[in-house]
Design a protein around this motif. Structure first.
Motif, PDB file in Angstrom:
ATOM      1  N   LYS A  63       0.837  -1.195   0.000  1.00  0.00           N
ATOM      2  CA  LYS A  63       0.000   0.000   0.000  1.00  0.00           C
ATOM      3  C   LYS A  63       0.878   1.253   0.000  1.00  0.00           C
ATOM      4  CE  LYS A  63      -3.897  -2.287   2.199  1.00  0.00           C
ATOM      5  NZ  LYS A  63      -4.808  -2.351   3.363  1.00  0.00           N
ATOM      6  N   TYR A  65       0.841   5.630   0.003  1.00  0.00           N
ATOM      7  CA  TYR A  65       0.084   6.834   0.336  1.00  0.00           C
ATOM      8  C   TYR A  65       0.951   8.045  -0.026  1.00  0.00           C
ATOM      9  CZ  TYR A  65      -2.123   3.202   3.149  1.00  0.00           C
ATOM     10  OH  TYR A  65      -2.711   2.026   3.565  1.00  0.00           O
ATOM     11  N   VAL A  98      -1.562   4.053  -8.524  1.00  0.00           N
ATOM     12  CA  VAL A  98      -2.305   4.811  -7.512  1.00  0.00           C
ATOM     13  C   VAL A  98      -3.356   5.679  -8.200  1.00  0.00           C
ATOM     14  CG1 VAL A  98      -0.400   4.843  -5.868  1.00  0.00           C
ATOM     15  CG2 VAL A  98      -0.608   6.693  -7.537  1.00  0.00           C
ATOM     16  N   THR A 115      -3.447   7.143  -3.585  1.00  0.00           N
ATOM     17  CA  THR A 115      -3.179   5.885  -2.899  1.00  0.00           C
ATOM     18  C   THR A 115      -3.623   4.714  -3.758  1.00  0.00           C
ATOM     19  OG1 THR A 115      -3.512   4.688  -0.816  1.00  0.00           O
ATOM     20  CG2 THR A 115      -5.424   5.808  -1.746  1.00  0.00           C
ATOM     21  N   ASN A 116      -3.264   3.514  -3.339  1.00  0.00           N
ATOM     22  CA  ASN A 116      -3.824   2.297  -3.920  1.00  0.00           C
ATOM     23  C   ASN A 116      -4.592   1.521  -2.856  1.00  0.00           C
ATOM     24  OD1 ASN A 116      -1.713   1.403  -2.351  1.00  0.00           O
ATOM     25  ND2 ASN A 116      -0.604   0.374  -3.992  1.00  0.00           N
ATOM     26  N   ASP A 117      -4.878   2.176  -1.740  1.00  0.00           N
ATOM     27  CA  ASP A 117      -5.635   1.590  -0.636  1.00  0.00           C
ATOM     28  C   ASP A 117      -7.077   2.074  -0.717  1.00  0.00           C
ATOM     29  OD1 ASP A 117      -6.757   0.778   1.761  1.00  0.00           O
ATOM     30  OD2 ASP A 117      -5.026   1.326   2.984  1.00  0.00           O
ATOM     31  N   TRP A 120      -8.976   2.785   2.692  1.00  0.00           N
ATOM     32  CA  TRP A 120      -8.539   4.035   3.338  1.00  0.00           C
ATOM     33  C   TRP A 120      -9.138   5.233   2.628  1.00  0.00           C
ATOM     34  CZ3 TRP A 120      -4.939   7.928   1.704  1.00  0.00           C
ATOM     35  CH2 TRP A 120      -4.459   8.760   2.724  1.00  0.00           C
ATOM     36  N   VAL A 231      -0.837   8.486   7.981  1.00  0.00           N
ATOM     37  CA  VAL A 231      -1.926   7.720   7.383  1.00  0.00           C
ATOM     38  C   VAL A 231      -3.031   7.479   8.407  1.00  0.00           C
ATOM     39  CG1 VAL A 231      -2.564   5.465   6.424  1.00  0.00           C
ATOM     40  CG2 VAL A 231      -0.490   6.616   5.635  1.00  0.00           C
TER      41      VAL A 231
END
Length: 262
Positions: A63, A65, A98, A115-117, A120, A231
């Motif tokens: 992940k 950010y 991302v 992000t790639n989360d 979140w 984060v």
């Protein structure tokens, strides 16, 4: 183990949960070769072949950010049909796929998270978390105390009344006034529309803060990675020591030259 498709897409870094739902309902997702459009549909990412626009969906490795100082003249998308530059063009050295958390207009500059989360990102954008975003706005002419009060109390837009905001005058001259406007909503072009609703013409718009994060140490076109504390702090509202923010700044040696539109 079976999971909802939108959660699988978000966990794989394809898009936020909300955007993943739109991807599914638009018919862009296939499971084992069959188009799936129902939001309640489930699949097993370990066993089923899942694709978006024909591209396989893989489990996410790590992940990421990112805090980017977005310059004016960039689209907050992954690609643009008109050929205009997009914000990911600025992320030299980032190998993970991302996507932006929310959007800033083409002519708006300032703090943008990527992000790639998906989980979140979805939590940050959900209204119940009320993550405050501060904008610095330059408008034409003088601003009256009445206009400041109207912006602070909420104004009527075509999609409803805005929530109360924190509004103050940063500096003023006969020709222009700089305002600070802090909101926790995330409607389309909200700050511009709020200003228009009280007869203020926006000349320049910059997002200066997102929750407990600011642009300290970055110039337009530069980015840095967020720390684990940052984060989590965005979701909890905890402040991050400024020294830690400074130590994590990643400089981009040369600002990329914007592509020619078209």
């Amino acid at each position: 183990m079976q999971e909802r498709l939108q959660k699988i897409l978000a966990s794989a870094g394809i898009a936020s949960r909300r955007a993943a739902e739109q991807i599914i309902t638009s018919g862009r997702v296939k499971v084992n070769g069959e188009v799936v459009t129902e939001l309640g549909s489930k699949a097993d990412p370990d066993k089923d072949a899942i694709t978006v626009d024909g591209n396989p969906v893989h489990k996410q490795r790590s992940k990421v950010y990112i805090l980017l100082f977005k310059p004016s003249g960039y689209m907050t998308t992954l690609k643009d049909p008109e050929g205009r530059p997009v914000v990911t063009d600025l992320l030299k050295g980032v190998t993970e796929r991302v996507y932006p958390v929310g959007r800033l207009d083409y002519n708006t500059e300032g703090l943008l998270l990527l992000t790639n989360d998906g989980e979140w990102a979805n939590r940050l954008m959900h209204p119940r978390h009320e993550v405050e975003k501060e904008y610095h706005v330059r408008v034409r002419g003088m601003v009256t105390s009445g206009q400041v009060a109207m912006l602070a109390n909420g104004v009527e837009l075509d999609d409803g009344m805005t929530a109360p905001a924190k509004v103050s005058i940063i500096k003023a001259s006969d020709n222009n006034t700089w305002l600070s406007i802090a909101i926790h909503e995330g409607r389309y072009r909200q700050v511009r529309r709020m200003c228009e609703a009280v007869s203020l013409s926006v000349v320049r718009l910059k997002r200066a803060r997102y929750g407990n994060l600011d642009l300290n140490g970055l110039n337009p076109g530069q980015y840095r990675l967020l720390t684990d504390i940052e984060v989590q702090g965005l979701l909890t509202g905890e402040n991050v020591p400024r020294a830690e923010k400074r130590s994590n700044v990643k400089k981009i040696i040369k600002k990329p030259t914007p592509k020619t539109a078209g």
